[in-house]
Design a protein around this motif. Structure first.
Motif, PDB file in Angstrom:
ATOM      1  N   PHE A  76      11.264 -10.476 -47.238  1.00  7.37           N
ATOM      2  CA  PHE A  76      12.114 -10.595 -48.424  1.00  7.37           C
ATOM      3  C   PHE A  76      12.871 -11.923 -48.519  1.00  7.37           C
ATOM      4  CE2 PHE A  76      11.674  -6.055 -47.576  1.00  7.37           C
ATOM      5  CZ  PHE A  76      11.177  -5.622 -48.793  1.00  7.37           C
ATOM      6  N   VAL A  77      12.841 -12.727 -47.445  1.00 10.09           N
ATOM      7  CA  VAL A  77      13.485 -14.039 -47.487  1.00 10.09           C
ATOM      8  C   VAL A  77      12.429 -15.142 -47.393  1.00 10.09           C
ATOM      9  CG1 VAL A  77      15.158 -15.585 -46.414  1.00 10.09           C
ATOM     10  CG2 VAL A  77      15.620 -13.132 -46.493  1.00 10.09           C
ATOM     11  N   TYR A  78      11.646 -15.147 -46.294  1.00 10.87           N
ATOM     12  CA  TYR A  78      10.616 -16.174 -46.148  1.00 10.87           C
ATOM     13  C   TYR A  78       9.450 -15.946 -47.113  1.00 10.87           C
ATOM     14  CZ  TYR A  78      12.925 -17.723 -41.841  1.00 10.87           C
ATOM     15  OH  TYR A  78      13.822 -18.201 -40.921  1.00 10.87           O
ATOM     16  N   LYS A  79       9.011 -14.695 -47.210  1.00 11.82           N
ATOM     17  CA  LYS A  79       7.972 -14.283 -48.169  1.00 11.82           C
ATOM     18  C   LYS A  79       6.666 -15.073 -48.029  1.00 11.82           C
ATOM     19  CE  LYS A  79      11.392 -13.028 -51.706  1.00 11.82           C
ATOM     20  NZ  LYS A  79      11.842 -13.246 -53.115  1.00 11.82           N
ATOM     21  N   GLU A  80       6.328 -15.474 -46.790  1.00 10.64           N
ATOM     22  CA  GLU A  80       5.095 -16.238 -46.603  1.00 10.64           C
ATOM     23  C   GLU A  80       3.872 -15.343 -46.454  1.00 10.64           C
ATOM     24  OE1 GLU A  80       5.148 -19.310 -43.750  1.00 10.64           O
ATOM     25  OE2 GLU A  80       6.939 -20.279 -44.549  1.00 10.64           O
ATOM     26  N   ILE A  81       4.087 -14.070 -46.180  1.00 13.80           N
ATOM     27  CA  ILE A  81       2.987 -13.121 -46.094  1.00 13.80           C
ATOM     28  C   ILE A  81       3.323 -11.913 -46.962  1.00 13.80           C
ATOM     29  CG2 ILE A  81       2.167 -13.826 -43.812  1.00 13.80           C
ATOM     30  CD1 ILE A  81       3.703 -11.505 -42.619  1.00 13.80           C
ATOM     31  N   PRO A  82       2.319 -11.278 -47.570  1.00 10.54           N
ATOM     32  CA  PRO A  82       2.600 -10.114 -48.421  1.00 10.54           C
ATOM     33  C   PRO A  82       2.992  -8.891 -47.600  1.00 10.54           C
ATOM     34  CG  PRO A  82       0.235 -10.478 -48.235  1.00 10.54           C
ATOM     35  CD  PRO A  82       0.895 -11.643 -47.574  1.00 10.54           C
ATOM     36  N   LEU A  83       3.673  -7.977 -48.225  1.00  8.08           N
ATOM     37  CA  LEU A  83       4.158  -6.779 -47.546  1.00  8.08           C
ATOM     38  C   LEU A  83       3.024  -5.946 -46.963  1.00  8.08           C
ATOM     39  CD1 LEU A  83       6.678  -5.140 -46.838  1.00  8.08           C
ATOM     40  CD2 LEU A  83       6.486  -3.992 -49.051  1.00  8.08           C
ATOM     41  N   LYS A  84       1.851  -5.994 -47.619  1.00  4.86           N
ATOM     42  CA  LYS A  84       0.721  -5.196 -47.122  1.00  4.86           C
ATOM     43  C   LYS A  84       0.271  -5.621 -45.717  1.00  4.86           C
ATOM     44  CE  LYS A  84      -2.826  -8.089 -49.332  1.00  4.86           C
ATOM     45  NZ  LYS A  84      -3.938  -8.124 -50.318  1.00  4.86           N
ATOM     46  N   ASN A  85       0.591  -6.862 -45.309  1.00  2.00           N
ATOM     47  CA  ASN A  85       0.245  -7.331 -43.961  1.00  2.00           C
ATOM     48  C   ASN A  85       1.035  -6.624 -42.869  1.00  2.00           C
ATOM     49  OD1 ASN A  85      -1.294  -9.145 -45.388  1.00  2.00           O
ATOM     50  ND2 ASN A  85      -0.777 -10.888 -44.087  1.00  2.00           N
ATOM     51  N   PHE A  86       2.082  -5.929 -43.272  1.00  3.68           N
ATOM     52  CA  PHE A  86       2.900  -5.211 -42.289  1.00  3.68           C
ATOM     53  C   PHE A  86       2.068  -4.193 -41.519  1.00  3.68           C
ATOM     54  CE2 PHE A  86       5.983  -1.695 -41.329  1.00  3.68           C
ATOM     55  CZ  PHE A  86       6.647  -2.357 -40.307  1.00  3.68           C
ATOM     56  N   TRP A  87       1.077  -3.599 -42.180  1.00  2.52           N
ATOM     57  CA  TRP A  87       0.255  -2.597 -41.495  1.00  2.52           C
ATOM     58  C   TRP A  87      -0.616  -3.236 -40.431  1.00  2.52           C
ATOM     59  CZ3 TRP A  87       2.526   1.610 -42.456  1.00  2.52           C
ATOM     60  CH2 TRP A  87       3.111   1.854 -43.704  1.00  2.52           C
ATOM     61  N   LYS A  88      -1.082  -4.459 -40.675  1.00  2.00           N
ATOM     62  CA  LYS A  88      -1.850  -5.171 -39.653  1.00  2.00           C
ATOM     63  C   LYS A  88      -0.952  -5.528 -38.465  1.00  2.00           C
ATOM     64  CE  LYS A  88      -5.176  -7.230 -42.882  1.00  2.00           C
ATOM     65  NZ  LYS A  88      -5.740  -8.505 -43.422  1.00  2.00           N
ATOM     66  N   ILE A  89       0.290  -5.893 -38.767  1.00  2.00           N
ATOM     67  CA  ILE A  89       1.249  -6.195 -37.705  1.00  2.00           C
ATOM     68  C   ILE A  89       1.501  -4.956 -36.863  1.00  2.00           C
ATOM     69  CG2 ILE A  89       3.669  -6.800 -37.252  1.00  2.00           C
ATOM     70  CD1 ILE A  89       3.518  -8.609 -39.755  1.00  2.00           C
ATOM     71  N   LEU A  90       1.688  -3.820 -37.519  1.00  7.78           N
ATOM     72  CA  LEU A  90       1.895  -2.567 -36.787  1.00  7.78           C
ATOM     73  C   LEU A  90       0.674  -2.220 -35.940  1.00  7.78           C
ATOM     74  CD1 LEU A  90       3.720  -0.115 -39.242  1.00  7.78           C
ATOM     75  CD2 LEU A  90       4.641  -1.239 -37.204  1.00  7.78           C
ATOM     76  N   GLU A  91      -0.513  -2.486 -36.487  1.00  4.34           N
ATOM     77  CA  GLU A  91      -1.739  -2.187 -35.735  1.00  4.34           C
ATOM     78  C   GLU A  91      -1.808  -3.007 -34.454  1.00  4.34           C
ATOM     79  OE1 GLU A  91      -6.609  -2.456 -36.316  1.00  4.34           O
ATOM     80  OE2 GLU A  91      -5.270  -2.699 -38.032  1.00  4.34           O
ATOM     81  N   ARG A  92      -1.495  -4.304 -34.555  1.00  2.00           N
ATOM     82  CA  ARG A  92      -1.493  -5.156 -33.357  1.00  2.00           C
ATOM     83  C   ARG A  92      -0.429  -4.689 -32.368  1.00  2.00           C
ATOM     84  NH1 ARG A  92      -1.925  -9.406 -37.164  1.00  2.00           N
ATOM     85  NH2 ARG A  92       0.270  -9.971 -36.833  1.00  2.00           N
ATOM     86  N   SER A  93       0.731  -4.317 -32.890  1.00  3.01           N
ATOM     87  CA  SER A  93       1.822  -3.866 -32.031  1.00  3.01           C
ATOM     88  C   SER A  93       1.442  -2.586 -31.294  1.00  3.01           C
ATOM     89  CB  SER A  93       3.093  -3.627 -32.860  1.00  3.01           C
ATOM     90  OG  SER A  93       3.503  -4.803 -33.518  1.00  3.01           O
ATOM     91  N   ILE A  94       0.796  -1.669 -32.011  1.00  2.04           N
ATOM     92  CA  ILE A  94       0.388  -0.401 -31.398  1.00  2.04           C
ATOM     93  C   ILE A  94      -0.672  -0.636 -30.330  1.00  2.04           C
ATOM     94  CG2 ILE A  94      -0.798   1.795 -31.844  1.00  2.04           C
ATOM     95  CD1 ILE A  94       0.643   1.826 -34.569  1.00  2.04           C
ATOM     96  N   ASN A  95      -1.588  -1.565 -30.592  1.00  3.61           N
ATOM     97  CA  ASN A  95      -2.602  -1.886 -29.581  1.00  3.61           C
ATOM     98  C   ASN A  95      -1.947  -2.390 -28.298  1.00  3.61           C
ATOM     99  OD1 ASN A  95      -4.747  -1.200 -31.226  1.00  3.61           O
ATOM    100  ND2 ASN A  95      -5.052  -3.274 -32.003  1.00  3.61           N
ATOM    101  N   THR A  96      -0.979  -3.300 -28.453  1.00  7.51           N
ATOM    102  CA  THR A  96      -0.262  -3.822 -27.278  1.00  7.51           C
ATOM    103  C   THR A  96       0.536  -2.725 -26.607  1.00  7.51           C
ATOM    104  OG1 THR A  96      -0.051  -5.992 -28.335  1.00  7.51           O
ATOM    105  CG2 THR A  96       1.420  -5.528 -26.493  1.00  7.51           C
ATOM    106  N   LEU A  97       1.250  -1.939 -27.413  1.00  4.59           N
ATOM    107  CA  LEU A  97       2.123  -0.901 -26.876  1.00  4.59           C
ATOM    108  C   LEU A  97       1.338   0.179 -26.146  1.00  4.59           C
ATOM    109  CD1 LEU A  97       4.936   0.332 -26.645  1.00  4.59           C
ATOM    110  CD2 LEU A  97       4.556   1.418 -28.864  1.00  4.59           C
ATOM    111  N   SER A  98       0.171   0.557 -26.681  1.00  2.00           N
ATOM    112  CA  SER A  98      -0.620   1.611 -26.035  1.00  2.00           C
ATOM    113  C   SER A  98      -1.009   1.209 -24.624  1.00  2.00           C
ATOM    114  CB  SER A  98      -1.869   1.919 -26.864  1.00  2.00           C
ATOM    115  OG  SER A  98      -2.694   0.774 -26.989  1.00  2.00           O
ATOM    116  N   ILE A  99      -1.366  -0.071 -24.451  1.00  4.31           N
ATOM    117  CA  ILE A  99      -1.715  -0.565 -23.111  1.00  4.31           C
ATOM    118  C   ILE A  99      -0.509  -0.495 -22.186  1.00  4.31           C
ATOM    119  CG2 ILE A  99      -2.473  -2.594 -21.810  1.00  4.31           C
ATOM    120  CD1 ILE A  99      -4.003  -3.464 -24.346  1.00  4.31           C
ATOM    121  N   VAL A 100       0.632  -0.946 -22.699  1.00  5.36           N
ATOM    122  CA  VAL A 100       1.851  -0.961 -21.891  1.00  5.36           C
ATOM    123  C   VAL A 100       2.257   0.453 -21.479  1.00  5.36           C
ATOM    124  CG1 VAL A 100       4.321  -1.488 -21.891  1.00  5.36           C
ATOM    125  CG2 VAL A 100       2.700  -3.118 -22.875  1.00  5.36           C
TER     126      VAL A 100
END
Length: 433
Positions: free
Chosen positions: A259-283
């Motif tokens: 909402f401030v930088y706005k360099e990526i669309p909000l829909k990319n948040f799901w890809k970010i969550l997917e990467r985070s979950i992949n990392t977190l599942s391993i941990v």
């Protein structure tokens, strides 16, 4: 041989054999633990109970939040802003882009808390930029990888949170503060080395120094850097716990990025969550299995036996700490960082406590050693990422990294034998009662 000795051989021997044959670390930990429990005639429910108990901890909730916050800020344009700020501050020096790389890693590491995320984010921008300006591909990659270790030391670091959980009773706030001087000192040491190499190889300078550029870049990047302030000041000041601060960091990072930088669309948040979950599942899998592994270690009294053995070799604190450093560096070359923290901490803590070392000091020492392991073959995750970005073979990178290893080991020696370099800030700001 008695039952305890055989069980120890099964646990440690099978684990090392599977590591040698490159089994996934989670499988090696789980199979060796289950086999030992079966041999001892204990109910296999012990394995499941310890695994569940290992991840059923409030403090551990900070880890996924820190991972998500780092992923959001890394994807949302903060990397470019930090590089611009770093360029304004040090880009005018000889070898300016190398200095920019190191300083940007220092800033970004305080947001991501991850060496691999730092290398992937900063490296994807800086390595091509440095090569275009005439820097060697190997040097460009090596600077990026070596400086990324700062992210493990400069708060917030989810690996520090994992250590605090395993060590039991260790303050996350004091750990965060303790990593500051070593992280900054590492960056300064790498800058000094890079400066002399840049003079020798005649690497170019950047734009002339400009106060105006610094002010503009600072204004543009301050919102991103404020994430670190929220976490560190909040935890150290007792405003909220590490877990609460991590959750607030996620909300703040989400707002600033979308909402401030706005360099990526909000829909990319799901890809970010997917990467985070992949990392977190391993941990989380590693934490669960390593907790069960640690329970068997304690059941067999291995930590106490290891402590007695090491202390029987010599009474010299200098030699014992040297042996521990060598041991951790070797482990870091063949094992995952989180696994070593979870397995080695309960074994080595009794040793350092008998030496009179503060567990906070040991936590920083442990993370630093394992950070170096991330950029060493054969399984260094950061080394693989650096190779993928630059196109330089891992064998070549490992060879040309040798001078950087020496610089990092020099800093490691200071961190090991000069406690004030680690404990000065936590003792000043959060003294123990």
């Amino acid at each position: 041989m008695d039952t305890q000795t055989i069980a120890t051989l099964i646990l440690v021997g099978s684990f090392l054999v599977m590591i040698f044959f490159r089994f996934p670390i989670a499988f090696a930990i789980g199979i060796s633990t289950a086999g030992t429990i079966f041999y001892l005639g204990l109910p296999l429910e012990q394995l499941v109970q310890n695994m569940v108990g290992g991840v059923n901890k409030f403090t551990l909730m900070a880890v996924p939040f820190f991972i998500i916050a780092g992923e959001i800020m890394g994807a949302g344009g903060i990397s470019n802003r930090l590089i611009t700020l770093s360029n304004a501050l040090v880009g005018w020096l000889r070898g300016g882009l190398a200095m920019v790389n190191i300083l940007a890693s220092m800033f970004f590491g305080g947001i991501s808390g991850s060496s691999t995320a730092d290398t992937a984010s900063i490296g994807s921008i800086m390595i091509p930029m440095m090569k275009k300006q005439g820097y060697d591909a190997e040097f460009s990659t090596n600077v990026t990888m070596a400086s990324s270790v700062q992210g493990l030391l400069i708060p917030p670091s989810h690996n520090m949170v994992i250590f605090a959980m395993v060590a039991g009773g260790v303050s996350v706030g004091r750990l965060f503060l303790a990593g500051m001087i070593p992280g900054i000192f590492l960056g300064v040491a790498l800058m000094i080395y890079s400066f002399f190499i840049s003079i020798k190889r005649q690497y170019p300078k950047g734009d002339a120094f400009s106060v105006r550029n610094i002010l503009v870049a600072s204004k543009d990047s301050i919102l991103g850097l404020f994430t670190v302030i929220i976490v560190v000041v909040g935890v150290v000041g007792g405003v909220f716990t590490a877990t609460e601060s991590a959750a607030i960091a996620v909300v703040y990072a989400f707002f600033i990025t979308f909402f401030v930088y706005k360099e990526i669309p909000l829909k990319n948040f799901w890809k970010i969550l997917e990467r985070s979950i992949n990392t977190l599942s391993i941990v989380l899998i590693l934490i669960a299995l390593s907790t069960a592994f640690g329970w068997v270690l304690s059941y067999l009294r291995i930590p106490a036996l290891v402590a007695e053995f090491i202390l029987s070799l010599t009474s010299s604190k200098i030699l014992i700490l040297m042996m521990l450093n060598i041991m951790l560096l070797l482990l870091g070359m063949i094992m995952d960082m989180s696994s070593i923290i979870l397995i080695a901490s309960p074994i080595l803590l009794p040793v350092v406590l008998k030496l009179g070392m503060d567990p906070v000091h040991f936590g920083v020492l442990l993370v630093f050693n394992l950070g170096i392991g991330l950029i060493t073959p054969p399984v260094g995750g950061t080394l693989f990422i650096g190779s993928a970005i630059s196109g330089v073979k891992i064998e070549r990178l490992a060879k040309t990294m040798l001078p950087f290893y020496l610089v990092m080991i020099f800093v490691l020696i200071i961190v090991t034998y000069v406690p004030e370099a680690v404990m000065a800030i936590p003792n000043l700001i959060m003294p123990t009662r």
